[in-house]
Motif scaffolding. Structure first.
Motif, mmCIF file in Angstrom:
data_model
loop_
_atom_site.group_PDB
_atom_site.id
_atom_site.type_symbol
_atom_site.label_atom_id
_atom_site.label_comp_id
_atom_site.label_asym_id
_atom_site.label_seq_id
_atom_site.Cartn_x
_atom_site.Cartn_y
_atom_site.Cartn_z
ATOM 1 N N VAL A 1 -8.726 2.447 -4.159
ATOM 2 C CA VAL A 1 -9.555 3.348 -4.971
ATOM 3 C C VAL A 1 -8.736 4.542 -5.436
ATOM 4 N N GLN A 2 -7.918 5.094 -4.562
ATOM 5 C CA GLN A 2 -7.115 6.256 -4.927
ATOM 6 C C GLN A 2 -6.125 5.938 -6.042
ATOM 7 N N LYS A 3 -5.707 4.699 -6.141
ATOM 8 C CA LYS A 3 -4.762 4.322 -7.190
ATOM 9 C C LYS A 3 -5.445 4.057 -8.526
ATOM 10 N N SER A 4 -6.644 3.460 -8.489
ATOM 11 C CA SER A 4 -7.302 3.031 -9.732
ATOM 12 C C SER A 4 -8.218 4.086 -10.328
ATOM 13 N N CYS A 5 -8.920 4.851 -9.494
ATOM 14 C CA CYS A 5 -9.877 5.839 -10.003
ATOM 15 C C CYS A 5 -10.005 6.968 -8.993
ATOM 16 N N ILE A 6 -10.850 7.929 -9.323
ATOM 17 C CA ILE A 6 -11.066 9.081 -8.447
ATOM 18 C C ILE A 6 -12.185 8.736 -7.464
ATOM 19 N N PRO A 7 -11.934 8.836 -6.166
ATOM 20 C CA PRO A 7 -13.004 8.528 -5.205
ATOM 21 C C PRO A 7 -14.147 9.536 -5.328
ATOM 22 N N ASN A 8 -15.353 9.074 -5.023
ATOM 23 C CA ASN A 8 -16.522 9.957 -5.048
ATOM 24 C C ASN A 8 -16.925 10.293 -3.616
ATOM 25 N N ALA A 9 -18.025 11.034 -3.498
ATOM 26 C CA ALA A 9 -18.475 11.482 -2.175
ATOM 27 C C ALA A 9 -18.896 10.312 -1.299
ATOM 28 N N LEU A 10 -19.461 9.255 -1.909
ATOM 29 C CA LEU A 10 -19.860 8.079 -1.129
ATOM 30 C C LEU A 10 -18.652 7.430 -0.464
ATOM 31 N N THR A 11 -17.552 7.367 -1.181
ATOM 32 C CA THR A 11 -16.341 6.761 -0.627
ATOM 33 C C THR A 11 -15.836 7.557 0.576
ATOM 34 N N TYR A 12 -15.791 8.883 0.440
ATOM 35 C CA TYR A 12 -15.335 9.710 1.560
ATOM 36 C C TYR A 12 -16.311 9.661 2.726
ATOM 37 N N LYS A 13 -17.580 9.477 2.453
ATOM 38 C CA LYS A 13 -18.562 9.367 3.540
ATOM 39 C C LYS A 13 -18.292 8.129 4.391
ATOM 40 N N VAL A 14 -17.959 7.011 3.738
ATOM 41 C CA VAL A 14 -17.641 5.791 4.487
ATOM 42 C C VAL A 14 -16.359 5.982 5.287
ATOM 43 N N VAL A 15 -15.381 6.688 4.707
ATOM 44 C CA VAL A 15 -14.131 6.938 5.427
ATOM 45 C C VAL A 15 -14.382 7.791 6.667
ATOM 46 N N VAL A 16 -15.215 8.821 6.555
ATOM 47 C CA VAL A 16 -15.518 9.680 7.703
ATOM 48 C C VAL A 16 -16.215 8.889 8.804
ATOM 49 N N ASN A 17 -17.177 8.039 8.436
ATOM 50 C CA ASN A 17 -17.870 7.232 9.446
ATOM 51 C C ASN A 17 -16.917 6.250 10.122
ATOM 52 N N THR A 18 -15.969 5.706 9.342
ATOM 53 C CA THR A 18 -14.989 4.775 9.929
ATOM 54 C C THR A 18 -14.085 5.492 10.926
ATOM 55 N N LEU A 19 -13.625 6.659 10.541
ATOM 56 C CA LEU A 19 -12.779 7.433 11.455
ATOM 57 C C LEU A 19 -13.575 7.894 12.674
ATOM 58 N N TRP A 20 -14.882 8.138 12.515
ATOM 59 C CA TRP A 20 -15.738 8.491 13.650
ATOM 60 C C TRP A 20 -15.816 7.337 14.643
ATOM 61 N N LYS A 21 -15.992 6.128 14.121
ATOM 62 C CA LYS A 21 -16.060 4.966 15.006
ATOM 63 C C LYS A 21 -14.722 4.725 15.700
ATOM 64 N N GLU A 22 -13.642 5.054 15.028
ATOM 65 C CA GLU A 22 -12.321 4.860 15.624
ATOM 66 C C GLU A 22 -11.928 6.010 16.542
ATOM 67 N N GLY A 23 -12.793 7.053 16.598
ATOM 68 C CA GLY A 23 -12.502 8.185 17.473
ATOM 69 C C GLY A 23 -11.459 9.136 16.930
ATOM 70 N N LYS A 24 -11.260 9.174 15.612
ATOM 71 C CA LYS A 24 -10.247 10.020 14.981
ATOM 72 C C LYS A 24 -10.944 11.178 14.274
ATOM 73 N N SER A 25 -11.350 12.165 15.048
ATOM 74 C CA SER A 25 -12.075 13.295 14.466
ATOM 75 C C SER A 25 -11.162 14.179 13.624
ATOM 76 N N ASP A 26 -9.892 14.322 14.040
ATOM 77 C CA ASP A 26 -8.961 15.139 13.253
ATOM 78 C C ASP A 26 -8.713 14.513 11.882
ATOM 79 N N ALA A 27 -8.576 13.209 11.837
ATOM 80 C CA ALA A 27 -8.371 12.531 10.553
ATOM 81 C C ALA A 27 -9.607 12.657 9.662
#
Length: 735
Positions: free
Chosen positions: A422-448
């Motif tokens: 997504v970062q290469k083809s277009c500008i990510p929106n808030a929905l995209t970052y929301k999924v990334v935050v939830n993924t990092l939450w499940k992985e236990g990466k709060s700093d990321a």
């Protein structure tokens, strides 16, 4: 006056013809009456063309040869004709009155008025001929004269009766146009403005009383019609669509379907854009999460050409089915979209009408939504392949849904891969970052997760309330409660929900991670800004009990009970939190687990006092355990509550209350509770054997005697079985 040649007459030349006749007859020295000229043409056969009417002047006279021609009157001409008939009727009344006066004058004057009498007789004969012609024309047109004489009546009687009834019939016909003569005519009133019409629509749809939103779904059709017409709205496509949109915002999908059914049953309602009305109804059903009703309405749209779905309707039904996870029905809609209509329509005017469409990005996003609900991660690659074949570029929303699908299926590595794409083809929106935050939450990466949100803010992307809410919960789960509370300010800038919902979610995140101390800290911190609601208190109550903090849970529960004791008016319920059935059940389970039967009795009594009912599946085991521990009062209060509520007690509770009262020696009370409950078949021998150590022999003998008296009066199978079991139980054992 001389006129030569020929002239063509149409319906517009009625008035010039009357003026020509008037001038011609005046020049020929005939005396003309002042009554207006009017004639009703005879009903004759239609000819294929319009014939000519010739007017010729021969000396002092005028000869008018009228040919028949095809005449199609307009509504304005009909009104003019009816006005002339009214004027003619008034002139006839005046002429008849003058005729009677002239005859009376003729009888007195004798022969001196012979000339004048002859002229009056001539005019009366002419008027009688004309009236006779009008009556015959009315009879030919099918006007029924009920009191006209039969065939045996003479022509003079027919003329007199016809003239008399003619005025009544003309009055009756004129009554249809009575509103045209009123001063408050609707035509003269100013047109209703759009603002007033919108106010009427809003009042019809959303008012508390006598509105569609508050109407009963089982309302009769005539009453529903009366309510619709009482709003004084011109029911056009726009007004009906606005009513449906307002009801859709209110979530009243049942009334939306009722309005659609009412519109379909109105024969006088002619819709020119019925497709827009159906589309608004599809949108309302989608917002109410009613996919089955929306699909039925969509299939109804396919039955008519005027309501055949367009691209907006396909978007509505696709989004509704996608959010509900109906994959099969969604693919059927896509096939219908690409296929020609199954039903053949008469396309006379629209010969090249082709309703076939190709799915666009919105349709494919709906497919991804359905895949998320079904957790079918293979559907993401099918959607991307279809978009590539059609030459359409996936949007950032499409990639966000693909990432959400991979997150729901546990494919966290694919989430990061698609995020890089997504970062290469277009500008990510808030929905995209929301999924990334939830993924990092499940992985236990709060700093990321914090770094991802900071990167989003550097790009100038405005985050949603859900994004910051998920980040705050991620930090609470990691034990970083102070940093999580800093996100509250960002949430307040973009949030639509109350602040108490945010704090409740943070408390739940702390308790799920096992950090009850941070949960208590957030609970105390939130009371500086907002009051906790009942859900927040129940979460804290459950959190205290799950972590072994019984005393803290008891204090919180007692605080809720204190709020109930300070309620005196209905307005007090808005400011105070009262315990619900979930609160009482949670405390009953905790007290029973701790073997604190006094607290169980207190909580159960308070539950009944607050108006909650006994639930056999939930409370029966606790009451029986309390009875085994020696708490008979709890059993008696449950029995009394069921009797007062006129509910049938469970068989287990009835057996226990029977044994408890018989153990106390009160055989009459034991027998009364037995008679008040419907027992079918009971193994009394087993009951007496298991509980024989609790009963005294005198009590059993007295019970058997009382039962024998009742059985002698009325036959009762249960009592007969009880008496036989008591006899067998009281028999001395054989050695």
């Amino acid at each position: 006056m001389e006129m030569g040649g020929a002239a063509f007459f149409t319906e517009v030349a009625i008035e010039p013809l009357s003026s020509v006749i008037h001038s011609s007859l005046s020049s020929s020295r005939f005396s003309i009456s002042h009554s207006p000229f009017f004639g009703i043409p005879r009903k004759t056969k239609k000819h294929s063309g319009i014939t000519r009417s010739r007017i010729s002047s021969n000396g002092g006279g005028v000869i008018i040869e009228k040919k028949e021609f095809e005449f199609k009157p307009l509504f304005d001409d009909y009104l003019k004709a009816m006005e002339n008939v009214k004027i003619d009727r008034d002139s006839n009344n005046r002429s008849s009155n003058s005729l009677r006066k002239k005859k009376h004058f003729k009888g007195k004057e004798g022969e001196g008025n012979t000339k004048f009498a002859d002229f009056e007789d001539f005019r009366v004969e002419k008027e009688e001929d004309r009236d006779k012609m009008i009556v015959k024309e009315k009879l030919e047109r099918g006007v029924s004269y009920r009191k006209i004489a039969s065939k045996k009546v003479t022509d003079n009687n027919i003329i007199q009766t016809g003239v008399k009834r003619k005025g009544e019939i003309l009055d009756m016909e004129r009554a249809a146009f009575k509103s045209l003569e009123n001063e408050d005519n609707v035509i003269d009133k100013p047109r209703i403005s759009r603002v007033d019409m919108e106010e009427r629509i809003q009042k019809l749809a959303r008012c508390f009383f006598y509105s569609l939103n508050a109407a009963d779904i089982n309302m009769p059709e005539w009453k529903f019609t009366k309510m619709m017409r009482s709003a004084q709205i011109r029911f056009s496509d726009h007004s009906v669509m606005r009513i449906i949109q307002i009801l859709g915002k209110l979530g009243n999908w049942r009334c939306v379907l009722q309005v659609i059914e009412w519109v379909q049953s109105r024969e006088r309602f002619k819709s020119h854009k019925i497709r827009y009305i159906y589309t608004a109804a599809l949108d309302a059903l989608g917002k109410a999460r009613r996919p089955v009703e929306a699909l039925n309405l969509f299939r109804q749209m396919l039955e008519h050409m005027a309501s055949y779905p367009d691209v907006v309707a396909y978007h509505c039904i696709a989004v509704t089915l996608g959010q509900a996870g109906h994959m099969k029905e969604l693919f059927d809609v896509i096939d219908t979209m690409r296929s020609p209509p199954r039903k053949k329509f008469k396309t006379i005017i629209f010969e090249k009408w082709d309703p076939r469409l190709e799915p666009d990005v919105i349709i494919y996003n709906a497919v991804l939504n359905a895949c998320v609900r079904r957790k079918k991660w293979e559907g993401a690659f099918w959607v991307l392949q279809e978009l590539n074949q059609q030459g359409q570029q996936p949007s950032s929303t499409t990639y966000g849904l693909v990432m959400e699908l991979m997150f729901a299926c546990g494919k966290y590595n694919l989430v990061h891969d698609f995020f890089k794409k997504v970062q290469k083809s277009c500008i990510p929106n808030a929905l995209t970052y929301k999924v990334v935050v939830n993924t990092l939450w499940k992985e236990g990466k709060s700093d990321a997760a914090i770094m991802a949100v900071e990167d989003m803010e550097r790009r100038g992307i405005v985050g949603t309330a859900g994004l910051y809410y998920d980040l705050a919960r991620c930090l609470c789960s990691a034990g970083r409660c102070q940093e999580a509370l800093k996100q509250i300010d960002k949430i307040c800038k973009v949030a639509n929900k109350p602040l108490v919902v945010t704090y409740t979610g943070l408390i739940q995140a702390c308790l799920n991670s096992g950090d009850v101390q941070n949960g208590v800290y957030v609970f105390n911190y939130m009371q500086k800004f907002c009051s906790p609601n009942l859900i927040t208190c129940n979460i804290m109550l459950k959190g205290f009990l799950d972590h072994g903090m019984f005393e803290e849970a008891k204090l919180l529960f007692l605080k809720l009970l204190e709020n109930g004791s300070s309620v005196y008016e209905k307005s007090d319920y808005k400011d105070r939190i009262l315990p619900d059935i979930y609160s009482f059940n949670t405390m009953l389970d905790a007290c029973a687990a701790e073997k604190k039967w006094d607290d169980v009795e207190f909580v159960f009594a308070q539950m009944l006092q607050y108006g909650h009912h006994f639930n056999a599946k939930r409370h029966l085991r606790i009451i029986l355990d309390a009875r085994s521990a020696g708490k008979k009062e709890l059993l008696e209060s449950a029995w009394k509550h069921l009797v007062e509520a006129e509910r049938i007690p469970p068989a287990t509770l009835t057996r226990e209350i029977f044994c408890s009262r018989l153990e106390d020696g009160d055989y009459n009370a034991a027998l009364s509770c037995l008679l008040s409950s419907p027992w079918i078949e009971v193994n009394w021998t087993r009951i007496l054997t298991e509980n024989g150590h609790r009963f005294q022999e005198d009590a059993l003998v007295a019970l058997m005697h009382e039962v024998s008296i009742l059985v002698a009066r009325n036959e009762n199978v249960v009592l007969e079985q009880l008496m036989r079991s008591c006899k067998e139980f009281l028999k001395p054992p054989r050695f």
